[in-house]
Design an enzyme around this catalytic site. Structure first.
Site, PDB file in Angstrom:
ATOM      1  N   TYR A 164       0.663  -1.261  -0.153  1.00 37.44           N
ATOM      2  CA  TYR A 164      -0.008  -0.076   0.081  1.00 37.44           C
ATOM      3  C   TYR A 164       0.885   1.172   0.103  1.00 37.44           C
ATOM      4  O   TYR A 164       0.264   2.408   0.120  1.00 37.44           O
ATOM      5  CB  TYR A 164      -0.948   0.150   1.153  1.00 37.44           C
ATOM      6  N   SER A 215      -4.016  -0.772  -4.459  1.00 36.42           N
ATOM      7  CA  SER A 215      -3.101  -1.911  -5.123  1.00 36.42           C
ATOM      8  C   SER A 215      -4.058  -2.157  -6.308  1.00 36.42           C
ATOM      9  O   SER A 215      -5.156  -1.593  -6.639  1.00 36.42           O
ATOM     10  CB  SER A 215      -3.278  -2.822  -4.059  1.00 36.42           C
ATOM     11  N   ASN A 231     -13.120   4.096  -2.253  1.00 31.53           N
ATOM     12  CA  ASN A 231     -12.256   2.894  -2.152  1.00 31.53           C
ATOM     13  C   ASN A 231     -13.072   2.150  -1.007  1.00 31.53           C
ATOM     14  O   ASN A 231     -12.855   2.526   0.261  1.00 31.53           O
ATOM     15  CB  ASN A 231     -10.775   3.451  -1.822  1.00 31.53           C
ATOM     16  N   HIS A 233      -8.789   1.759  -6.144  1.00 32.22           N
ATOM     17  CA  HIS A 233      -8.056   1.145  -5.090  1.00 32.22           C
ATOM     18  C   HIS A 233      -6.570   1.222  -5.087  1.00 32.22           C
ATOM     19  O   HIS A 233      -6.014   1.611  -6.498  1.00 32.22           O
ATOM     20  CB  HIS A 233      -8.137  -0.442  -5.433  1.00 32.22           C
TER      21      HIS A 233
HETATM   22  O1  CA2 Z   1      -5.991  -2.040  -2.847  1.00 34.62           O
HETATM   23  C1  CA2 Z   1      -6.943  -1.331  -2.045  1.00 34.62           C
HETATM   24  O2  CA2 Z   1      -6.904   0.036  -2.078  1.00 34.62           O
HETATM   25  C2  CA2 Z   1      -8.050  -2.107  -1.245  1.00 34.62           C
HETATM   26  O3  CA2 Z   1      -8.988  -1.601  -1.434  1.00 34.62           O
HETATM   27  C3  CA2 Z   1      -7.251  -2.235   0.021  1.00 34.62           C
HETATM   28  C4  CA2 Z   1      -8.007  -3.122   0.840  1.00 34.62           C
HETATM   29  C5  CA2 Z   1      -8.116  -4.571   0.411  1.00 34.62           C
HETATM   30  O4  CA2 Z   1      -8.929  -5.312   1.133  1.00 34.62           O
HETATM   31  C6  CA2 Z   1      -8.660  -4.394  -0.992  1.00 34.62           C
HETATM   32  O5  CA2 Z   1      -8.696  -5.732  -1.958  1.00 34.62           O
HETATM   33  C7  CA2 Z   1      -7.746  -3.568  -1.857  1.00 34.62           C
HETATM   34  C8  CA2 Z   1      -7.415  -3.159   2.368  1.00 34.62           C
HETATM   35  C9  CA2 Z   1      -7.189  -2.025   3.008  1.00 34.62           C
HETATM   36  C10 CA2 Z   1      -6.329  -2.108   4.339  1.00 34.62           C
HETATM   37  O6  CA2 Z   1      -5.742  -1.035   4.245  1.00 34.62           O
HETATM   38  C11 CA2 Z   1      -4.308  -1.117   5.170  1.00 34.62           C
HETATM   39  C12 CA2 Z   1      -3.581  -0.170   4.963  1.00 34.62           C
HETATM   40  C13 CA2 Z   1      -2.280  -0.248   5.711  1.00 34.62           C
HETATM   41  C14 CA2 Z   1      -2.030  -1.391   6.420  1.00 34.62           C
HETATM   42  C15 CA2 Z   1      -2.924  -2.423   6.542  1.00 34.62           C
HETATM   43  C16 CA2 Z   1      -4.206  -2.423   5.917  1.00 34.62           C
END
Ligand code: CA2
Length: 145
Positions: free
Chosen positions: A24, A103, A75, A101
C-alpha cells in the site's frame, strides 16, 4: 462551483503508511487527502474526504451524497468484496461513482478479483497507489463538469 466530490475510504485505510508498505506504499491517508484536495482544486473543484471502519457509516455518507455531492469516489477496501448493502446504497445514490484501489486487486488473491462496488461504478482505477485516488478524482470531475 458544482457540489463537492465525496471521497470515501473504507475499513483499515486509516492504517495507511504504518503497515504493509510493500502493498500500500508509505504514504498516509492524510497524504492521500491532501493530494485529492490539490487535484480537485487544480480542476476548480472541492472534495469532502472521509474514512470509516464501519459499513453503516459509509452507507450513511453515500446516502448523504445524493443531495450534497456531485459525484462519489470510493475505495471500499475489504467491503468492496463483500457488501451488497454498500452496492445497494451506491445504486440509489443517483450520482456518478468511481471506484478506486491503491493496489491492483485483480493481481492478488482470487477473492479480491471481484468487487460488488464495480457493478455501480462508471469506472475503476486500481494499482497506482495514491495516484489511484488522484486519477479517480479527476475522472469524477470529468463526469460532472
Ligand atoms: O488496494 C486497495 O486499495 C484495497 O481496497 C485495500 C483493501 C483490500 O481489502 C482491497 O482488496 C484492496 C485493504 C485496506 C487495508 O489497508 C491497510 C493499509 C495499511 C495497512 C494495513 C491495511
Amino acid at each position: 462551483m458544482p457540489k463537492p466530490i465525496y471521497v470515501l475510504s473504507g475499513p483499515n485505510l486509516n492504517l495507511l503508511g504504518t503497515r504493509e508498505p510493500e502493498i500500500y506504499g508509505h504514504q498516509t491517508l492524510e497524504d492521500v487527502r491532501k493530494a485529492c484536495e490539490a487535484r480537485a482544486a487544480s480542476l476548480g473543484r472541492e472534495v469532502v474526504f472521509r474514512q470509516s471502519n464501519h459499513e453503516g457509516e459509509l452507507i450513511d455518507w453515500i446516502q448523504e451524497a445524493r443531495d450534497k455531492a456531485s459525484a462519489l469516489v470510493i475505495n471500499p477496501a475489504g467491503y468492496g468484496h463483500t457488501s451488497i448493502a454498500i452496492l445497494d446504497a451506491l445504486k440509489a445514490a443517483g450520482v456518478p461513482v468511481v471506484e478506486c484501489h491503491l493496489s491492483n486487486p485483480a493481481a492478488r488473491e482470487p477473492f479480491r478479483r471481484r468487487t460488488y462496488v464495480a457493478l455501480a461504478a462508471t469506472g475503476v482505477v486500481s494499482g497506482f497507489g495514491l495516484a489511484s485516488y488522484e486519477l479517480a478524482v479527476e475522472a469524477a470531475a470529468g463526469l460532472t463538469r
